[in-house]
Design a protein around this motif. Structure first.
Motif, PDB file in Angstrom:
ATOM      1  N   SER A   7       8.369  -1.565   2.109  1.00 45.39           N
ATOM      2  CA  SER A   7       6.941  -1.388   1.836  1.00 45.39           C
ATOM      3  C   SER A   7       6.743  -0.152   0.982  1.00 45.39           C
ATOM      4  CB  SER A   7       6.169  -1.207   3.154  1.00 45.39           C
ATOM      5  OG  SER A   7       6.505   0.022   3.747  1.00 45.39           O
ATOM      6  N   GLY A   8       5.518   0.026   0.493  1.00 51.06           N
ATOM      7  CA  GLY A   8       5.141   1.313  -0.062  1.00 51.06           C
ATOM      8  C   GLY A   8       5.063   2.312   1.090  1.00 51.06           C
ATOM      9  N   GLU A   9       4.740   3.531   0.790  1.00 54.11           N
ATOM     10  CA  GLU A   9       4.600   4.524   1.872  1.00 54.11           C
ATOM     11  C   GLU A   9       3.218   4.332   2.492  1.00 54.11           C
ATOM     12  OE1 GLU A   9       5.941   8.496   1.300  1.00 54.11           O
ATOM     13  OE2 GLU A   9       7.850   7.872   0.416  1.00 54.11           O
ATOM     14  N   ASP A  10       3.173   3.441   3.463  1.00 54.92           N
ATOM     15  CA  ASP A  10       1.922   3.026   4.105  1.00 54.92           C
ATOM     16  C   ASP A  10       1.876   3.617   5.507  1.00 54.92           C
ATOM     17  OD1 ASP A  10      -0.153   1.751   5.371  1.00 54.92           O
ATOM     18  OD2 ASP A  10       0.414  -0.277   4.727  1.00 54.92           O
ATOM     19  N   ILE A  46       0.859  -1.189   0.000  1.00 55.24           N
ATOM     20  CA  ILE A  46       0.000   0.000   0.000  1.00 55.24           C
ATOM     21  C   ILE A  46       0.891   1.233   0.000  1.00 55.24           C
ATOM     22  CG2 ILE A  46      -1.698   1.291   1.372  1.00 55.24           C
ATOM     23  CD1 ILE A  46      -2.660  -1.547   2.337  1.00 55.24           C
ATOM     24  N   CYS A  47       0.605   2.157  -0.912  1.00 52.77           N
ATOM     25  CA  CYS A  47       1.455   3.343  -1.026  1.00 52.77           C
ATOM     26  C   CYS A  47       0.622   4.577  -1.273  1.00 52.77           C
ATOM     27  CB  CYS A  47       2.472   3.170  -2.153  1.00 52.77           C
ATOM     28  SG  CYS A  47       3.697   4.502  -2.144  1.00 52.77           S
ATOM     29  N   LYS A  48       0.933   5.636  -0.530  1.00 50.52           N
ATOM     30  CA  LYS A  48       0.191   6.893  -0.706  1.00 50.52           C
ATOM     31  C   LYS A  48       0.770   7.732  -1.843  1.00 50.52           C
ATOM     32  CE  LYS A  48       2.814   9.572   2.642  1.00 50.52           C
ATOM     33  NZ  LYS A  48       2.980   9.888   4.060  1.00 50.52           N
ATOM     34  N   GLN A  49       1.943   7.319  -2.353  1.00 57.58           N
ATOM     35  CA  GLN A  49       2.556   8.094  -3.436  1.00 57.58           C
ATOM     36  C   GLN A  49       2.069   7.597  -4.793  1.00 57.58           C
ATOM     37  OE1 GLN A  49       3.811  10.700  -2.525  1.00 57.58           O
ATOM     38  NE2 GLN A  49       5.073  10.452  -0.682  1.00 57.58           N
ATOM     39  N   ASN A  50       2.469   8.326  -5.828  1.00 56.56           N
ATOM     40  CA  ASN A  50       1.884   8.035  -7.137  1.00 56.56           C
ATOM     41  C   ASN A  50       2.939   8.049  -8.246  1.00 56.56           C
ATOM     42  OD1 ASN A  50      -0.514   7.246  -8.260  1.00 56.56           O
ATOM     43  ND2 ASN A  50      -1.301   9.329  -8.573  1.00 56.56           N
ATOM     44  N   CYS A  51       4.136   7.591  -7.954  1.00 54.37           N
ATOM     45  CA  CYS A  51       5.243   7.600  -8.922  1.00 54.37           C
ATOM     46  C   CYS A  51       4.782   6.959 -10.241  1.00 54.37           C
ATOM     47  CB  CYS A  51       6.438   6.846  -8.362  1.00 54.37           C
ATOM     48  SG  CYS A  51       6.921   7.423  -6.720  1.00 54.37           S
ATOM     49  N   LEU A  52       5.062   7.657 -11.327  1.00 57.50           N
ATOM     50  CA  LEU A  52       4.506   7.219 -12.607  1.00 57.50           C
ATOM     51  C   LEU A  52       5.029   5.859 -13.051  1.00 57.50           C
ATOM     52  CD1 LEU A  52       4.488  10.464 -14.820  1.00 57.50           C
ATOM     53  CD2 LEU A  52       2.764   9.633 -13.218  1.00 57.50           C
ATOM     54  N   TYR A  53       6.206   5.477 -12.562  1.00 53.36           N
ATOM     55  CA  TYR A  53       6.829   4.228 -13.042  1.00 53.36           C
ATOM     56  C   TYR A  53       6.443   3.000 -12.228  1.00 53.36           C
ATOM     57  CZ  TYR A  53       9.930   6.428  -9.600  1.00 53.36           C
ATOM     58  OH  TYR A  53      10.412   7.088  -8.503  1.00 53.36           O
ATOM     59  N   CYS A  54       5.834   3.184 -11.066  1.00 54.57           N
ATOM     60  CA  CYS A  54       5.752   2.081 -10.106  1.00 54.57           C
ATOM     61  C   CYS A  54       4.358   1.471  -9.995  1.00 54.57           C
ATOM     62  CB  CYS A  54       6.196   2.613  -8.742  1.00 54.57           C
ATOM     63  SG  CYS A  54       6.083   1.373  -7.441  1.00 54.57           S
ATOM     64  N   GLY A  55       4.326   0.159  -9.988  1.00 53.68           N
ATOM     65  CA  GLY A  55       3.061  -0.569  -9.902  1.00 53.68           C
ATOM     66  C   GLY A  55       2.346  -0.421  -8.569  1.00 53.68           C
ATOM     67  N   LEU A  56       3.063   0.011  -7.542  1.00 58.66           N
ATOM     68  CA  LEU A  56       2.417   0.169  -6.230  1.00 58.66           C
ATOM     69  C   LEU A  56       1.755   1.538  -6.079  1.00 58.66           C
ATOM     70  CD1 LEU A  56       4.976  -1.482  -3.719  1.00 58.66           C
ATOM     71  CD2 LEU A  56       3.447  -2.547  -5.377  1.00 58.66           C
ATOM     72  N   ARG A  57       1.885   2.378  -7.091  1.00 59.84           N
ATOM     73  CA  ARG A  57       1.332   3.755  -7.013  1.00 59.84           C
ATOM     74  C   ARG A  57      -0.145   3.727  -6.631  1.00 59.84           C
ATOM     75  NH1 ARG A  57      -0.748   5.965 -11.799  1.00 59.84           N
ATOM     76  NH2 ARG A  57       0.464   7.850 -11.431  1.00 59.84           N
ATOM     77  N   ARG A  58      -0.575   4.761  -5.933  1.00 60.01           N
ATOM     78  CA  ARG A  58      -1.924   4.719  -5.338  1.00 60.01           C
ATOM     79  C   ARG A  58      -3.028   4.655  -6.384  1.00 60.01           C
ATOM     80  NH1 ARG A  58      -0.816  10.358  -4.238  1.00 60.01           N
ATOM     81  NH2 ARG A  58      -2.104  11.562  -5.679  1.00 60.01           N
TER      82      ARG A  58
HETATM   83 FE1  SF4 Z   1       6.786   5.531  -5.456  1.00 59.51          FE
HETATM   84 FE2  SF4 Z   1       7.965   3.802  -3.742  1.00 59.51          FE
HETATM   85 FE3  SF4 Z   1       5.308   4.203  -3.637  1.00 59.51          FE
HETATM   86 FE4  SF4 Z   1       6.366   2.899  -5.704  1.00 59.51          FE
HETATM   87  S1  SF4 Z   1       6.372   2.204  -3.583  1.00 59.51           S
HETATM   88  S2  SF4 Z   1       4.768   4.532  -5.787  1.00 59.51           S
HETATM   89  S3  SF4 Z   1       8.359   3.960  -5.967  1.00 59.51           S
HETATM   90  S4  SF4 Z   1       6.900   5.768  -3.226  1.00 59.51           S
END
Ligand code: SF4
Ligand code: 5AD
Ligand code: FES
Length: 344
Positions: free
Chosen positions: A105-108, A59-71
């Motif tokens: 982890s993602g930024e959870d 679970i991640c609160k960020q939204n990085c364009l490259y990453c599959g975990l993006r919110r």
């Molecule tokens: Fe960005 Fe890291 Fe979250 Fe992926 S896990 S969206 S790289 S902050």
């Protein structure tokens, strides 16, 4: 070109121009990789440090364009391990002989400071080194984890091109990322950072800046990996980074930073079935096998084609040991802290 490689092997110093020249031609790659391998052997030896990786929340609160975990990736089934599960995986990792746990982890935000401190204390009570890789936090939070016993922290800068960073990581600031790395250093962590290779709009000059940045902040660990486009992200149609360019960035980093820890990254092996071994022979001295069990491995889907998603921790442990022994290296019995050496 050969004189540039020889100079780097001797003095561990290169100008930006020289790095760009090395990155721009593939003609001397074998010489570059061999030089990085010699520097690795001379400064950090033949031992390979294994770090048991627990991916405890996607679970991640960020939204990085490259990453599959993006919110905004709603196609991904999300999970969060319980505190008991995390500690249990750490205990099992210890039983497999790992000396370091990496909690990633993602930024959870649901893992608040008291929860993290509890997990850190329990794992430190197992007599293991502990690395955190849980993103951008306040200085106070970093201090609290340190106080609980965390030893190391991984936070890739991703790219030192501020404009590119802020375009790819909407809502995040380059300044804050730098602040995080500075705080972590000042608080006494061993600090790992690193970059993605082959991001859209990233130049060789920018990669040279990344390498010089690693040296400038005196990072203790550098993880380099190719950008691998994820179909469930806005960058799905972009070209990814190549194995070879990632390996070159890693090898040059070894030449310039002879005594640091450099992992053969999972993303490298995802592009080449022998990627980690090739990396171990081109400057790397660390591998981070996954010790998460069950479906969580598939669900930590940062990029497609990730290795070991259907394997067990026991299988990965014996697989990687076999591969390491197969190239005449050995698995370290120590914690694998950076041993600072006099350079030059
Ligand atoms: Fe960005 Fe890291 Fe979250 Fe992926 S896990 S969206 S790289 S902050
Ligand atoms: N390909 C390769 N690596 C990626 N990361 C995020 N997205 C990708 C991708 N598509 C890396 C970032 C981050 C780490 C956890 O995973 O460098 O720091
Ligand atoms: Fe996981 Fe080889 S390291 S199967």
């Amino acid at each position: 070109m050969l004189n540039i490689i020889a100079k780097a092997e001797q003095n561990h110093d290169l100008s930006k121009d020289e790095i760009v020249k090395l990155l721009a031609t593939d003609e001397y790659n074998q010489e570059l990789f061999a030089a990085a391998d010699r520097v690795r052997k001379r400064f950090v030896g033949d031992e390979v440090h294994l770090r048991g990786l627990i991916e405890f929340s996607n679970i991640c609160k960020q939204n990085c364009l490259y990453c599959g975990l993006r919110r905004d990736n709603h196609r991904l089934k999300r999970y969060r391990l319980t505190v008991e599960q995390i500690i249990d995986f750490a205990r099992k990792a210890k039983s497999y002989g790992y000396k370091t746990i990496v909690l990633q982890s993602g930024e959870d935000s649901s893992f608040d400071v008291p929860t993290m401190q509890h997990i850190i204390r329990e794992i430190k009570a197992l007599d293991m080194a502990l690395t955190l890789s849980i993103g951008e936090k306040t200085r106070e939070e970093y201090a609290a984890y340190k106080e609980a016993g965390a030893d190391r922290y991984l936070l890739r800068i991703e790219t030192t091109d501020k404009a590119l960073y802020e375009a790819l990581d909407p809502g995040m600031s380059f300044e804050n990322r730098m602040r995080c790395l500075r705080d972590l250093k000042e608080l006494g962590y061993e600090v790992g950072t690193g970059c993605l290779v082959g991001l859209p709009g990233q130049s060789l000059e920018s990669l040279a800046d990344d390498i010089l940045f690693f040296k400038e902040i005196d990072a203790d660990m550098i993880g380099v990996g190719p950008f691998i486009p994820n179909p469930d992200t806005p960058l799905h149609g972009e070209k990814g980074g190549t194995f070879t360019l990632s390996l070159k960035v890693m090898a040059i980093t070894r030449l310039l930073m002879p005594d640091i820890n450099i992992p053969a990254t999972t993303a490298m092996e995802s592009l080449d079935p022998n990627g980690r071994i090739i990396a171990l022979r081109s400057g790397a001295n660390v591998v981070m096998p996954n010790v998460t069990e069950g479906e969580y491995r598939q669900l930590y889907a940062i990029y497609p084609g990730k290795i070991c998603i259907n394997d067990t921790p026991a299988r990965c442990r014996s697989c990687i040991t076999g591969k390491i022994n197969g190239i005449g290296r050995k698995v370290s019995a120590g914690y694998g802290y950076r041993q600072k050496k006099k350079i030059g």
